[in-house]
Design an enzyme around this catalytic site. Structure first.
Site, PDB file in Angstrom:
ATOM      1  CG  ASP A  12      -1.956   1.004   1.281  1.00 12.61           C
ATOM      2  OD1 ASP A  12      -2.912   0.838   2.047  1.00 12.61           O
ATOM      3  OD2 ASP A  12      -1.841   1.990   0.545  1.00 12.61           O
ATOM      4  CG  ASP A 114      -3.174   3.643  -3.397  1.00 12.61           C
ATOM      5  OD1 ASP A 114      -4.188   3.089  -3.831  1.00 12.61           O
ATOM      6  OD2 ASP A 114      -3.123   4.203  -2.298  1.00 12.61           O
ATOM      7  CD  GLU A 115      -5.286  -0.529  -1.222  1.00 10.82           C
ATOM      8  OE1 GLU A 115      -5.529  -1.642  -0.740  1.00 10.82           O
ATOM      9  OE2 GLU A 115      -6.077   0.428  -1.199  1.00 10.82           O
TER      10      GLU A 115
END
Length: 419
Positions: A12, A114-115
């Site tokens: 993350d 973003d993960e």
DNA sequence: TCTGGGGTCCTAGGACCC
DNA sequence: TCTGGGGTCCTAGGACCC
């Protein structure tokens, strides 16, 4: 660890949009690191897009939250520095991170911009998961310039919950035996899939922590929440078994485009024009993906109370023509609109299928010609930019001929320096 | 001059068929 | 004396995520 147990990492990016922006600016001569001061990525207030999309840790200390209006954030912190969003930059950073992670496992799942999930079961270094995660964390920081939080566990849910335990720039484990100690004391809102509505209901039942949810009677939860209850109970107990899969999220179910118009729309003609600008992008994205749709939907957000409503229809023959979709959208809008001022309009297509061998009805053959035009326009726009071809009815309208999406690579300057 | 924009999945209820 | 019951399709809306 059990030999048939999986080893899953959740990666993350910390304050993703803001970190990406900070790194980009530092690489282009900026001396102040946005991450060190109260700062945020925020939409423009002038065009009524003024909400906080990402904030720095110093900004968080002022109580600024993602999703809150920018004016509200400024009241909490007058010296807040805001920068506009740059989605092309985010995609670039996303792709760079994805490439880096592929070095550690080919079982990789993109969960959002973003993960990522990484299944490292049996990979080199997997016998020392903490060390492996730290190697990944350090490599990202060194090569890409931003920090991540990594969660380690035996399934995706726990890995994701694990990455929340410590940030920024940190690694945490959350294996099943650690659940009571690390996860159960947390407020129930911290559990993945417990949002506003569920939190409210759980609190009313006297359930305030993940632990009390986990130890709640499953039958009671099923009675109150139907199938949702089972999912909540499973998650609170760390039960989840889906595979880290690249394909699951790759198959798109729908393509949508929506926009908050920078003035209230109060007449049909203007609304139609906004819809057209939205359909242009949706149609282009469909054709690039080689997809046709059978369901077309429009949505309207009222100006006065910000409430939403929508209207949709299903057609027999899949289509991908901008003009055809637009005709349906106009009809849907006219049927649904109650005449009140509009703040936001949306278009969405779904029930997608590959655009092959479509049997056209007599009526739809008229649109066959339109298809040729669509494709020609797509190609010109790809070559010369989205503004190179615009419909004449946009000329004096004060509206953008194409709203949202697709700006991705076409108009973005090359940024090799980030790597 | 107040809250963006992109998604997914589930459910309730009505229409319709057998 | 006329309304059972199951299944499917469709739409609207709500919930959640980032």
């Amino acid at each position: 660890m059990n030999s048939n147990e999986r080893l899953i990492l959740h990666i993350d990016v910390n304050s993703a949009f803001l970190s990406f922006e900070a790194v980009y600016r530092l690489q282009h001569g900026e001396t102040v690191d946005l991450r060190d001061i109260p700062s945020a990525v925020a939409g423009s207030q002038a065009t009524r897009h003024g909400i906080i999309l990402a904030k720095s840790i110093p900004a968080k200390k002022y109580g600024i939250k993602t999703g809150e209006p920018t004016w509200e954030a400024r009241q909490k912190c007058p010296q807040l520095v805001t920068v506009p969003p740059n989605y092309a930059l985010y995609m670039f950073c996303h792709n760079s991170l994805k490439e880096l992670l592929k070095n550690f496992s080919d079982r990789i799942q993109v969960f959002s911009v973003d993960e990522f999930f990484l299944d490292v079961t049996g990979m080199p270094g997997a016998d020392q998961p903490l060390e492996l995660a730290h190697i990944i964390r350090k490599r990202i920081k060194k090569k890409l310039g931003f920090t991540v939080s990594i969660g380690i566990s035996s399934n995706k849910l726990l890995a994701k919950m694990g990455s929340e335990l410590k940030k920024p720039d940190a690694v945490s484990t959350l294996f099943p035996p650690e659940i009571p100690g690390k996860m159960w004391p947390l407020p129930v809102e911290d559990l993945y899939m417990v949002g506003r509505a569920t939190s409210l209901k759980l609190r009313k039942m006297g359930i305030g922590t993940i632990g009390s949810l986990a130890n709640c009677d499953l039958e009671l939860l099923k009675y109150k929440f139907k199938s949702w209850g089972k999912l909540l109970w499973d998650y609170a107990n760390g039960i989840e078994s889906s595979a880290v899969s690249s394909s699951s999220r790759d198959t798109v179910k729908g393509i949508g485009n929506s926009t908050t118009v920078h003035f209230d729309v109060e007449d049909r003609r203007t609304a139609h024009q906004v819809l057209l600008s939205l359909v242009e992008t949706v149609g282009m994205r469909m054709r690039f993906s080689g997809l046709c749709c059978r369901v077309i939907a429009i949505s309207i957000r009222r100006a006065e109370d910000l409430t939403f409503y929508s209207h949709q229809l299903k057609i027999q023959t899949p289509i991908d023509s901008t003009t055809a979709i637009y005709e349906y959208c106009k009809r849907l809008f006219d049927e649904a609109w109650g005449g009140e001022p509009i703040r936001h309009l949306g278009v969405r297509v779904s029930d997608l299928s590959p655009a092959v061998h479509i049997q056209l009805s007599m009526f739809e053959k008229e649109w066959e010609k339109q298809k040729v035009i669509d494709r020609a326009v797509d190609q010109i726009r790809m070559k010369f930019g989205p503004g190179s071809v615009i419909r004449s009815n946009f000329l004096w309208s004060g509206l953008a001929p194409m709203e949202g999406g697709l700006s991705d690579d076409a108009s973005y300057p090359v940024m090799t320096s980030i790597l």
